[in-house]
Motif scaffolding. Structure first.
Motif, PDB file in Angstrom:
ATOM      1  N   PHE A 102       0.277  -1.205  -0.093  1.00 33.98           N
ATOM      2  CA  PHE A 102      -0.402  -0.046   0.154  1.00 33.98           C
ATOM      3  C   PHE A 102       0.912   1.179  -0.424  1.00 33.98           C
ATOM      4  O   PHE A 102       1.282   0.942   0.720  1.00 33.98           O
ATOM      5  CB  PHE A 102      -0.776   0.289   1.122  1.00 33.98           C
ATOM      6  N   GLU A 103       0.311   2.331  -0.691  1.00 34.89           N
ATOM      7  CA  GLU A 103       1.341   3.420  -0.892  1.00 34.89           C
ATOM      8  C   GLU A 103       0.156   4.581  -0.804  1.00 34.89           C
ATOM      9  O   GLU A 103      -1.103   5.092  -1.925  1.00 34.89           O
ATOM     10  CB  GLU A 103       1.974   3.181  -2.470  1.00 34.89           C
ATOM     11  N   PRO A 104       0.312   5.619  -0.166  1.00 39.45           N
ATOM     12  CA  PRO A 104      -0.815   6.652   0.156  1.00 39.45           C
ATOM     13  C   PRO A 104      -1.067   7.775  -1.063  1.00 39.45           C
ATOM     14  O   PRO A 104       0.293   7.161  -1.985  1.00 39.45           O
ATOM     15  CB  PRO A 104      -0.337   7.213   1.368  1.00 39.45           C
ATOM     16  N   ASN A 105      -2.533   7.340  -1.216  1.00 41.93           N
ATOM     17  CA  ASN A 105      -2.816   8.212  -2.740  1.00 41.93           C
ATOM     18  C   ASN A 105      -3.412   9.460  -2.052  1.00 41.93           C
ATOM     19  O   ASN A 105      -3.158   9.569  -0.919  1.00 41.93           O
ATOM     20  CB  ASN A 105      -3.954   7.411  -3.536  1.00 41.93           C
ATOM     21  N   ALA A 106      -3.038  10.922  -3.249  1.00 42.51           N
ATOM     22  CA  ALA A 106      -3.280  11.749  -3.085  1.00 42.51           C
ATOM     23  C   ALA A 106      -4.628  12.125  -1.766  1.00 42.51           C
ATOM     24  O   ALA A 106      -5.688  11.107  -2.164  1.00 42.51           O
ATOM     25  CB  ALA A 106      -3.454  12.861  -3.898  1.00 42.51           C
ATOM     26  N   PRO A 107      -5.554  13.070  -1.301  1.00 40.95           N
ATOM     27  CA  PRO A 107      -6.924  12.988  -0.453  1.00 40.95           C
ATOM     28  C   PRO A 107      -7.943  13.162  -2.052  1.00 40.95           C
ATOM     29  O   PRO A 107      -7.482  13.393  -2.948  1.00 40.95           O
ATOM     30  CB  PRO A 107      -7.169  14.493   0.237  1.00 40.95           C
ATOM     31  N   GLY A 108      -8.713  12.528  -1.867  1.00 47.19           N
ATOM     32  CA  GLY A 108      -9.973  12.203  -2.883  1.00 47.19           C
ATOM     33  C   GLY A 108      -9.169  11.209  -3.664  1.00 47.19           C
ATOM     34  O   GLY A 108     -10.562  10.940  -4.675  1.00 47.19           O
ATOM     35  N   GLU A 109      -7.996  11.294  -4.091  1.00 46.35           N
ATOM     36  CA  GLU A 109      -7.580  10.500  -5.178  1.00 46.35           C
ATOM     37  C   GLU A 109      -8.181   8.190  -4.935  1.00 46.35           C
ATOM     38  O   GLU A 109      -7.573   8.145  -3.531  1.00 46.35           O
ATOM     39  CB  GLU A 109      -6.612  10.756  -6.035  1.00 46.35           C
ATOM     40  N   LYS A 110      -8.418   7.890  -5.842  1.00 46.73           N
ATOM     41  CA  LYS A 110      -8.701   6.508  -5.631  1.00 46.73           C
ATOM     42  C   LYS A 110      -8.004   5.588  -6.447  1.00 46.73           C
ATOM     43  O   LYS A 110      -7.299   5.882  -7.321  1.00 46.73           O
ATOM     44  CB  LYS A 110     -10.243   5.926  -6.384  1.00 46.73           C
ATOM     45  N   ARG A 111      -7.790   4.249  -5.211  1.00 50.02           N
ATOM     46  CA  ARG A 111      -6.475   4.039  -6.365  1.00 50.02           C
ATOM     47  C   ARG A 111      -6.876   1.966  -6.264  1.00 50.02           C
ATOM     48  O   ARG A 111      -7.339   2.258  -5.338  1.00 50.02           O
ATOM     49  CB  ARG A 111      -4.660   3.641  -6.081  1.00 50.02           C
ATOM     50  N   ALA A 112      -6.395   1.000  -6.981  1.00 49.87           N
ATOM     51  CA  ALA A 112      -6.782  -0.062  -6.530  1.00 49.87           C
ATOM     52  C   ALA A 112      -6.458  -0.524  -5.520  1.00 49.87           C
ATOM     53  O   ALA A 112      -4.922   0.315  -4.878  1.00 49.87           O
ATOM     54  CB  ALA A 112      -6.237  -1.070  -7.574  1.00 49.87           C
ATOM     55  N   TYR A 113      -6.702  -0.686  -4.122  1.00 47.08           N
ATOM     56  CA  TYR A 113      -6.298  -1.974  -2.670  1.00 47.08           C
ATOM     57  C   TYR A 113      -4.865  -2.430  -3.016  1.00 47.08           C
ATOM     58  O   TYR A 113      -5.927  -4.047  -3.901  1.00 47.08           O
ATOM     59  CB  TYR A 113      -7.331  -1.806  -1.698  1.00 47.08           C
ATOM     60  N   PRO A 114      -4.698  -3.101  -2.755  1.00 45.26           N
ATOM     61  CA  PRO A 114      -3.469  -4.115  -2.329  1.00 45.26           C
ATOM     62  C   PRO A 114      -4.128  -5.662  -2.059  1.00 45.26           C
ATOM     63  O   PRO A 114      -3.445  -6.216  -1.646  1.00 45.26           O
ATOM     64  CB  PRO A 114      -2.256  -3.565  -2.970  1.00 45.26           C
ATOM     65  N   TRP A 115      -4.836  -5.909  -2.184  1.00 41.31           N
ATOM     66  CA  TRP A 115      -5.824  -6.941  -1.549  1.00 41.31           C
ATOM     67  C   TRP A 115      -4.975  -8.493  -1.943  1.00 41.31           C
ATOM     68  O   TRP A 115      -4.945  -9.487  -1.091  1.00 41.31           O
ATOM     69  CB  TRP A 115      -7.527  -7.288  -2.282  1.00 41.31           C
ATOM     70  N   ALA A 116      -5.014  -8.436  -3.380  1.00 45.43           N
ATOM     71  CA  ALA A 116      -3.847  -9.899  -2.960  1.00 45.43           C
ATOM     72  C   ALA A 116      -2.778 -10.481  -3.173  1.00 45.43           C
ATOM     73  O   ALA A 116      -2.264 -10.841  -2.632  1.00 45.43           O
ATOM     74  CB  ALA A 116      -3.520  -9.995  -5.452  1.00 45.43           C
ATOM     75  N   ALA A 117      -2.037  -9.114  -3.248  1.00 41.31           N
ATOM     76  CA  ALA A 117      -0.442  -8.790  -2.277  1.00 41.31           C
ATOM     77  C   ALA A 117      -1.015  -9.394  -0.181  1.00 41.31           C
ATOM     78  O   ALA A 117       0.292 -10.002  -0.604  1.00 41.31           O
ATOM     79  CB  ALA A 117       0.037  -7.751  -3.092  1.00 41.31           C
ATOM     80  N   ALA A 118      -1.162  -8.761  -0.133  1.00 45.58           N
ATOM     81  CA  ALA A 118      -1.682  -8.992   1.404  1.00 45.58           C
ATOM     82  C   ALA A 118      -2.256 -10.743   1.291  1.00 45.58           C
ATOM     83  O   ALA A 118      -1.969 -10.797   2.359  1.00 45.58           O
ATOM     84  CB  ALA A 118      -3.076  -8.247   1.217  1.00 45.58           C
ATOM     85  N   LEU A 119      -3.097 -11.184   0.630  1.00 43.80           N
ATOM     86  CA  LEU A 119      -3.629 -12.755   1.087  1.00 43.80           C
ATOM     87  C   LEU A 119      -2.295 -13.914   0.686  1.00 43.80           C
ATOM     88  O   LEU A 119      -2.056 -14.499   0.964  1.00 43.80           O
ATOM     89  CB  LEU A 119      -5.041 -12.980  -0.196  1.00 43.80           C
ATOM     90  N   ASP A 120      -1.779 -12.844  -0.695  1.00 42.58           N
ATOM     91  CA  ASP A 120      -0.442 -13.540  -0.804  1.00 42.58           C
ATOM     92  C   ASP A 120       0.257 -13.574   0.432  1.00 42.58           C
ATOM     93  O   ASP A 120       1.255 -14.872   0.872  1.00 42.58           O
ATOM     94  CB  ASP A 120       0.551 -13.209  -2.214  1.00 42.58           C
ATOM     95  N   VAL A 121       0.507 -12.298   1.025  1.00 42.17           N
ATOM     96  CA  VAL A 121       1.547 -12.504   2.602  1.00 42.17           C
ATOM     97  C   VAL A 121       1.298 -14.029   3.028  1.00 42.17           C
ATOM     98  O   VAL A 121       1.502 -14.092   3.760  1.00 42.17           O
ATOM     99  CB  VAL A 121       1.830 -11.182   2.854  1.00 42.17           C
ATOM    100  N   VAL A 122      -0.270 -13.555   3.696  1.00 41.78           N
ATOM    101  CA  VAL A 122      -0.897 -13.903   4.650  1.00 41.78           C
ATOM    102  C   VAL A 122      -0.057 -15.314   4.290  1.00 41.78           C
ATOM    103  O   VAL A 122       0.157 -16.326   5.600  1.00 41.78           O
ATOM    104  CB  VAL A 122      -2.284 -14.128   4.764  1.00 41.78           C
ATOM    105  N   ASP A 123      -0.671 -15.696   3.127  1.00 42.49           N
ATOM    106  CA  ASP A 123      -0.829 -17.384   2.488  1.00 42.49           C
ATOM    107  C   ASP A 123       1.056 -17.613   2.721  1.00 42.49           C
ATOM    108  O   ASP A 123       1.409 -18.787   2.967  1.00 42.49           O
ATOM    109  CB  ASP A 123      -1.173 -17.564   1.515  1.00 42.49           C
ATOM    110  N   GLU A 124       2.159 -16.982   2.430  1.00 44.03           N
ATOM    111  CA  GLU A 124       3.089 -17.407   2.569  1.00 44.03           C
ATOM    112  C   GLU A 124       3.943 -17.415   4.391  1.00 44.03           C
ATOM    113  O   GLU A 124       4.234 -18.182   4.440  1.00 44.03           O
ATOM    114  CB  GLU A 124       4.315 -15.578   1.461  1.00 44.03           C
ATOM    115  N   HIS A 125       2.801 -17.433   5.035  1.00 44.06           N
ATOM    116  CA  HIS A 125       3.456 -17.352   6.359  1.00 44.06           C
ATOM    117  C   HIS A 125       2.275 -18.370   7.064  1.00 44.06           C
ATOM    118  O   HIS A 125       1.737 -17.898   8.005  1.00 44.06           O
ATOM    119  CB  HIS A 125       3.503 -15.364   7.067  1.00 44.06           C
ATOM    120  N   ARG A 126       1.447 -18.784   6.286  1.00 48.72           N
ATOM    121  CA  ARG A 126       0.725 -19.424   6.834  1.00 48.72           C
ATOM    122  C   ARG A 126       1.094 -20.524   8.071  1.00 48.72           C
ATOM    123  O   ARG A 126       2.643 -21.163   7.945  1.00 48.72           O
ATOM    124  CB  ARG A 126       0.160 -20.653   5.363  1.00 48.72           C
ATOM    125  N   PRO A 127       0.593 -20.267   9.090  1.00 45.75           N
ATOM    126  CA  PRO A 127       0.980 -21.339  10.202  1.00 45.75           C
ATOM    127  C   PRO A 127       1.089 -22.815   9.885  1.00 45.75           C
ATOM    128  O   PRO A 127       0.284 -23.160   9.170  1.00 45.75           O
ATOM    129  CB  PRO A 127      -0.047 -20.681  11.299  1.00 45.75           C
TER     130      PRO A 127
END
Length: 177
Positions: free
Chosen positions: A152-177
């Motif tokens: 995630f990198e901050p956007n300018a106020p009011g600007e919309k960008r794609a949120y990194p859901w896929a990257a977040a799930l990949d990291v959680v999967d990499e660290h699966r207990p």
């Protein structure tokens, strides 16, 4: 593959409106998903809460349970806090547990539950002097903070960008207990 339980905990930020698709993707990754929301996020999704509970197979939580009442979710194997607002991040780092979500993740640090957080703040909020201190506090406590290039990198106020859901799930999967 053994099913593991992921607590997906969300603050009130625009990416929360994509949460049904995120739950489905996490389920496709083999997770049993339990969805928790801040009170404001629960208010935003009020019309979808029954459908989200049906999708996960668990009640959606946004408040503390009453003392003596049983837990309604299986124990967490991992926790993803996303989107995480400045309020959620700062409250968590400072140990201010005024909401169930923040209280849970604050306690989860001490319980050793694997925690990942993906902020969702605009560039003006990111300039507040407490924000980087809070991120560092969480990192020091062992929380994986997905902030910066590739996450995630901050956007300018009011600007919309794609949120990194896929990257977040990949990291959680990499660290699966």
């Amino acid at each position: 593959m053994t099913t593991r339980t992921l607590y997906l905990l969300c603050s009130a930020a625009p990416p929360v409106f994509d949460i049904a698709g995120v739950v489905e993707e996490a389920q496709a990754h083999g997770w049993d998903v339990c969805l928790g929301l801040t009170p404001t996020a629960a208010e935003w999704l009020e019309d979808s809460l029954d459908g989200l509970a049906a999708l996960t197979g668990h009640p959606v939580r946004s408040r503390y349970k009453k003392p003596g009442h049983p837990d309604v979710w299986p124990p967490a194997d991992a926790v993803l806090v996303a989107p995480a607002t400045m309020n959620t991040i700062n409250s968590w780092a400072l140990g201010i547990t005024g909401t169930w979500l923040v209280g849970f993740v604050a306690e989860a640090i001490g319980k050793g539950i694997p925690l990942t957080v993906v902020p969702c703040v605009n560039s003006a909020y990111a300039q507040h002097p407490q924000f980087p201190l809070s991120l560092e506090t969480l990192r020091t406590a062992g929380v994986r903070v997905l902030y910066g290039p590739g996450f995630f990198e901050p956007n300018a106020p009011g600007e919309k960008r794609a949120y990194p859901w896929a990257a977040a799930l990949d990291v959680v999967d990499e660290h699966r207990p």
